[in-house]
Scaffold this motif. Structure first.
Motif, PDB file in Angstrom:
ATOM      1  N   GLU A 191      82.146 -64.788 -71.505  1.00 26.75           N
ATOM      2  CA  GLU A 191      83.232 -63.598 -71.519  1.00 26.75           C
ATOM      3  C   GLU A 191      84.126 -63.208 -72.807  1.00 26.75           C
ATOM      4  O   GLU A 191      84.378 -62.298 -73.090  1.00 26.75           O
ATOM      5  CB  GLU A 191      84.264 -64.040 -70.305  1.00 26.75           C
ATOM      6  N   LEU A 192      84.119 -64.560 -73.472  1.00 27.91           N
ATOM      7  CA  LEU A 192      84.786 -64.285 -74.970  1.00 27.91           C
ATOM      8  C   LEU A 192      84.066 -63.383 -75.786  1.00 27.91           C
ATOM      9  O   LEU A 192      84.448 -62.488 -76.353  1.00 27.91           O
ATOM     10  CB  LEU A 192      85.081 -65.629 -75.391  1.00 27.91           C
ATOM     11  N   VAL A 193      82.655 -63.696 -75.763  1.00 23.38           N
ATOM     12  CA  VAL A 193      81.683 -62.955 -76.417  1.00 23.38           C
ATOM     13  C   VAL A 193      81.846 -61.350 -76.122  1.00 23.38           C
ATOM     14  O   VAL A 193      81.891 -60.684 -76.921  1.00 23.38           O
ATOM     15  CB  VAL A 193      80.365 -63.255 -76.365  1.00 23.38           C
ATOM     16  N   ALA A 194      81.844 -61.061 -74.729  1.00 18.87           N
ATOM     17  CA  ALA A 194      81.896 -59.713 -74.390  1.00 18.87           C
ATOM     18  C   ALA A 194      83.089 -59.212 -74.644  1.00 18.87           C
ATOM     19  O   ALA A 194      83.271 -57.704 -75.104  1.00 18.87           O
ATOM     20  CB  ALA A 194      81.804 -59.909 -72.936  1.00 18.87           C
ATOM     21  N   MET A 195      84.369 -59.746 -74.766  1.00 22.38           N
ATOM     22  CA  MET A 195      85.710 -59.207 -75.125  1.00 22.38           C
ATOM     23  C   MET A 195      85.641 -58.870 -76.649  1.00 22.38           C
ATOM     24  O   MET A 195      86.162 -57.692 -77.055  1.00 22.38           O
ATOM     25  CB  MET A 195      86.842 -60.283 -74.912  1.00 22.38           C
ATOM     26  N   ALA A 223      93.809 -60.519 -78.169  1.00 25.89           N
ATOM     27  CA  ALA A 223      94.840 -61.087 -77.461  1.00 25.89           C
ATOM     28  C   ALA A 223      95.226 -60.165 -76.307  1.00 25.89           C
ATOM     29  O   ALA A 223      95.389 -60.567 -75.261  1.00 25.89           O
ATOM     30  CB  ALA A 223      96.284 -61.249 -78.220  1.00 25.89           C
ATOM     31  N   ALA A 224      94.964 -58.750 -76.607  1.00 25.47           N
ATOM     32  CA  ALA A 224      95.289 -57.769 -75.491  1.00 25.47           C
ATOM     33  C   ALA A 224      94.142 -58.110 -74.260  1.00 25.47           C
ATOM     34  O   ALA A 224      94.213 -58.088 -73.111  1.00 25.47           O
ATOM     35  CB  ALA A 224      95.236 -56.273 -75.813  1.00 25.47           C
ATOM     36  N   ARG A 225      92.731 -58.281 -74.806  1.00 21.93           N
ATOM     37  CA  ARG A 225      91.838 -58.241 -73.991  1.00 21.93           C
ATOM     38  C   ARG A 225      91.982 -59.591 -73.051  1.00 21.93           C
ATOM     39  O   ARG A 225      91.558 -59.792 -71.929  1.00 21.93           O
ATOM     40  CB  ARG A 225      90.512 -58.258 -74.527  1.00 21.93           C
ATOM     41  N   LEU A 226      92.259 -60.856 -73.745  1.00 21.49           N
ATOM     42  CA  LEU A 226      92.556 -62.009 -73.141  1.00 21.49           C
ATOM     43  C   LEU A 226      93.630 -61.979 -72.084  1.00 21.49           C
ATOM     44  O   LEU A 226      93.453 -62.735 -71.044  1.00 21.49           O
ATOM     45  CB  LEU A 226      92.760 -63.130 -74.295  1.00 21.49           C
ATOM     46  N   HIS A 227      94.404 -61.220 -72.531  1.00 23.24           N
ATOM     47  CA  HIS A 227      95.821 -61.250 -71.480  1.00 23.24           C
ATOM     48  C   HIS A 227      95.327 -60.367 -70.251  1.00 23.24           C
ATOM     49  O   HIS A 227      95.737 -60.745 -69.302  1.00 23.24           O
ATOM     50  CB  HIS A 227      97.017 -60.515 -72.259  1.00 23.24           C
ATOM     51  N   ALA A 228      94.601 -59.290 -70.387  1.00 20.82           N
ATOM     52  CA  ALA A 228      94.224 -58.610 -69.202  1.00 20.82           C
ATOM     53  C   ALA A 228      93.263 -59.622 -68.510  1.00 20.82           C
ATOM     54  O   ALA A 228      93.221 -59.637 -66.974  1.00 20.82           O
ATOM     55  CB  ALA A 228      93.455 -57.313 -69.575  1.00 20.82           C
ATOM     56  N   TYR A 229      92.373 -60.375 -69.120  1.00 17.22           N
ATOM     57  CA  TYR A 229      91.250 -61.236 -68.313  1.00 17.22           C
ATOM     58  C   TYR A 229      92.342 -62.460 -67.817  1.00 17.22           C
ATOM     59  O   TYR A 229      91.826 -62.703 -66.224  1.00 17.22           O
ATOM     60  CB  TYR A 229      90.464 -61.845 -69.360  1.00 17.22           C
TER      61      TYR A 229
END
Length: 171
Positions: A23-27, A61-67
């Motif tokens: 998931e981190l790679v995809a983000m 950070a924005a992608r991690l927050h959404a996830y």
């Protein structure tokens, strides 16, 4: 292109912040980063981007927050800065798993050691946007509290060295 290392705070540690590395790679790829590689499942990722450090941090950070549905701390360092942290380890004679670099978001406070409590045999030193801590007897029983750690994340020097090497290959 710039080579970066992103260090995520409180990911896959102690049963908190579950994040599969796929998931981190995809983000990262969704953010436009290239050559994305993770290292161990505790929120370490190396990649290339033409963006500056702040833009990279904010995009991830924005992608991690959404996830996650909550803010996830993201600290970003250039390949050169990670290499410098590894090279300037003041406790190089100690085992790499007994020394950590505590990376902080932004500049270190004017006195980063102010308010430190619970010191009992640990050694501390100030580095470039990081504090070094040598836990001579290990971290398990340490009562050490470092106030600026609330805005940072730590990695042992074995991990810092590996991430620096990975990032250097991309630089």
């Amino acid at each position: 292109m710039n080579a970066y290392v992103a260090l995520l705070r409180a990911v896959n540690v102690g049963g908190t912040g579950k994040l599969p590395m796929a998931e981190l790679v995809a983000m990262c790829m969704d953010a436009g980063f290239g050559e994305v590689r993770t290292y161990i499942a505790s929120g370490n990722v190396v990649f290339c981007s033409s963006a500056d450090e702040v833009t990279v941090r904010d995009a991830l950070a924005a992608r991690l927050h959404a996830y996650a549905g909550r803010p996830v701390g993201v600290l970003v360092r250039s390949a050169a800065e990670m290499a410098e942290v590894a090279a300037r380890n003041p406790f190089a004679q100690a085992a790499g798993n007994r020394v950590v670099a505590l990376f902080v978001d932004g500049p270190l406070p004017s006195d980063p050691l102010q308010g430190v409590t619970g010191l009992n045999g640990e050694q501390l030193a100030v580095g470039p946007r990081a504090l070094y801590v040598h836990y001579g007897d290990g971290m398990a029983d340490s009562k050490l509290r470092i106030p600026c750690a609330a805005h940072g994340t730590a990695r042992n020097l074995n991990t810092v060295t590996k991430l620096a090497m990975m990032a250097a290959r991309l630089a």
